[in-house]
Design a protein around this motif. Structure first.
Motif, short mmCIF file in Angstrom:
data_model
loop_
_atom_site.label_atom_id
_atom_site.label_comp_id
_atom_site.label_asym_id
_atom_site.label_seq_id
_atom_site.Cartn_x
_atom_site.Cartn_y
_atom_site.Cartn_z
N ALA A 97 0.42 -1.61 0.06
CA ALA A 97 -0.91 -0.30 -0.11
C ALA A 97 0.46 1.68 -0.12
CB ALA A 97 -0.90 -0.23 1.36
N VAL A 98 2.12 1.34 -0.20
CA VAL A 98 2.97 2.45 -0.68
C VAL A 98 2.73 3.22 -1.45
CG1 VAL A 98 5.55 3.46 -0.69
CG2 VAL A 98 4.85 0.87 0.15
N ASP A 99 2.33 5.09 -1.40
CA ASP A 99 1.89 5.49 -1.69
C ASP A 99 0.16 5.75 -2.16
OD1 ASP A 99 4.96 6.33 -2.95
OD2 ASP A 99 4.18 5.49 -4.63
N ARG A 100 -0.08 4.52 -1.13
CA ARG A 100 -2.04 4.76 -1.15
C ARG A 100 -2.64 5.09 0.15
NH1 ARG A 100 -4.87 0.36 -3.74
NH2 ARG A 100 -6.11 1.59 -3.56
N LEU A 101 -3.52 6.10 -0.07
CA LEU A 101 -3.92 6.82 1.03
C LEU A 101 -5.02 5.70 1.92
CD1 LEU A 101 -4.88 9.67 2.22
CD2 LEU A 101 -6.37 9.94 0.89
N VAL A 102 -4.93 5.84 3.01
CA VAL A 102 -4.93 5.29 4.27
C VAL A 102 -5.33 5.98 5.43
CG1 VAL A 102 -4.28 3.41 5.58
CG2 VAL A 102 -3.54 3.39 3.60
N LYS A 103 -6.56 5.29 6.14
CA LYS A 103 -7.45 5.50 6.76
C LYS A 103 -7.12 5.11 8.13
CE LYS A 103 -12.00 7.28 9.03
NZ LYS A 103 -13.25 6.92 8.42
N PHE A 104 -6.44 5.05 9.04
CA PHE A 104 -6.15 4.46 9.94
C PHE A 104 -6.95 4.87 11.80
CE2 PHE A 104 -2.48 5.48 7.70
CZ PHE A 104 -1.16 4.27 7.74
N LEU A 112 -6.83 8.70 11.27
CA LEU A 112 -5.99 9.16 10.99
C LEU A 112 -5.93 9.39 9.31
CD1 LEU A 112 -3.30 11.24 10.66
CD2 LEU A 112 -2.07 9.21 11.48
N THR A 113 -6.47 9.60 7.98
CA THR A 113 -6.37 9.85 6.96
C THR A 113 -4.76 10.13 6.61
OG1 THR A 113 -8.81 9.22 6.25
CG2 THR A 113 -7.09 9.64 4.75
N ALA A 114 -4.01 8.95 6.10
CA ALA A 114 -2.78 9.56 5.29
C ALA A 114 -2.67 8.65 4.27
CB ALA A 114 -1.68 9.35 6.78
N ALA A 144 2.20 -1.29 16.23
CA ALA A 144 1.60 -1.50 17.80
C ALA A 144 0.51 -0.36 18.19
CB ALA A 144 2.78 -1.52 18.67
N ASP A 145 1.13 0.60 17.32
CA ASP A 145 -0.26 2.09 17.49
C ASP A 145 -1.97 1.91 16.59
OD1 ASP A 145 1.44 2.77 20.14
OD2 ASP A 145 2.61 4.22 18.02
N ILE A 146 -1.61 0.84 15.80
CA ILE A 146 -2.66 0.60 15.02
C ILE A 146 -3.69 -0.34 15.29
CG2 ILE A 146 -3.30 -0.17 12.18
CD1 ILE A 146 -0.84 0.96 11.71
N ASP A 147 -4.96 -0.05 15.65
CA ASP A 147 -5.83 -1.03 16.01
C ASP A 147 -6.71 -1.49 13.93
OD1 ASP A 147 -5.96 -1.00 18.09
OD2 ASP A 147 -7.71 0.93 18.40
N LYS A 148 -6.98 -0.61 13.43
CA LYS A 148 -7.44 -1.06 12.10
C LYS A 148 -7.04 0.41 11.53
CE LYS A 148 -12.00 -2.19 10.68
NZ LYS A 148 -13.51 -2.06 11.53
N ALA A 149 -6.36 -0.57 9.81
CA ALA A 149 -5.80 0.24 8.90
C ALA A 149 -7.01 -0.31 7.43
CB ALA A 149 -4.93 0.23 7.96
N ARG A 150 -7.38 0.93 6.62
CA ARG A 150 -7.98 0.36 5.47
C ARG A 150 -7.40 1.21 4.18
NH1 ARG A 150 -12.75 -2.44 4.18
NH2 ARG A 150 -13.05 -2.54 6.06
N VAL A 151 -7.24 1.34 3.41
CA VAL A 151 -7.02 1.54 2.13
C VAL A 151 -8.34 2.48 1.98
CG1 VAL A 151 -6.32 1.75 -0.67
CG2 VAL A 151 -4.74 0.24 1.15
#
Length: 169
Positions: A97-104, A112-114, A144-151
């Protein structure tokens, strides 16, 4: 030790998927009315085109036909790739997912969206888009700080070439 049908199917099918140069991401057996559906999700670092999906589907179908892994009842085999808004769970998912926008969703409840810039063994370097004309900011996220991440799907995303041309102008 009891193993579930999904675990048995994974043990049976994963070597076949790997031999096709793909990763077995998910296996799910669902009942749809009287029929069962076996959904197999595959992916790779370079993606999986329709020809690769068809090849792995034929290989899986042949293997399932020669075993009783799905029992005697009728079922449908569906082989596909993760959707556009895939959930990131494994290290390889983040790397892809490098270079993709992800909602964390982070542990402390922050959302956070980054854009993922880089991935290493401990976490991610991301770029948080600027708001209202402000410049983007860099941030480090530990796994360790990420609960969920979605592209996230981006319809108007500029590729690197377009961004470089804008910067030069």
């Amino acid at each position: 030790m009891s193993t579930t049908q999904s675990e048995r199917l994974r043990e049976l099918l994963e070597p076949l998927v790997s031999s096709q140069g793909l990763d077995l991401e998910e296996i799910a057996v669902d009942s749809v009315g009287r029929k069962r559906v076996l959904r197999v999700v595959v992916d790779s670092d370079t993606g999986a085109d329709l020809d690769r999906i068809a090849d792995v589907s034929r290989a899986l179908s042949a293997k399932l036909d020669e075993t009783d892994a799905m029992g005697q009842g009728e079922y449908t085999l569906e082989v596909g790739t993760p959707g556009a808004e895939r959930l990131l769970k494994e290290h390889r998912h983040y790397a892809r997912a490098v270079d993709r926008l992800v909602k964390f969703q982070l542990h402390e409840g922050e959302e956070l969206t980054a854009r993922i810039l880089d991935v290493d063994e401990d976490g991610l370097d991301v770029e948080v888009p600027g708001v209202k004309g402000r410049k983007p900011t860099a941030r480090r996220l530990a796994f360790a700080d990420i609960d969920k991440a979605r592209v996230q799907v981006e319809f108007n995303r500029k590729d690197k070439k377009d961004m470089k041309e804008e910067e030069e102008a």
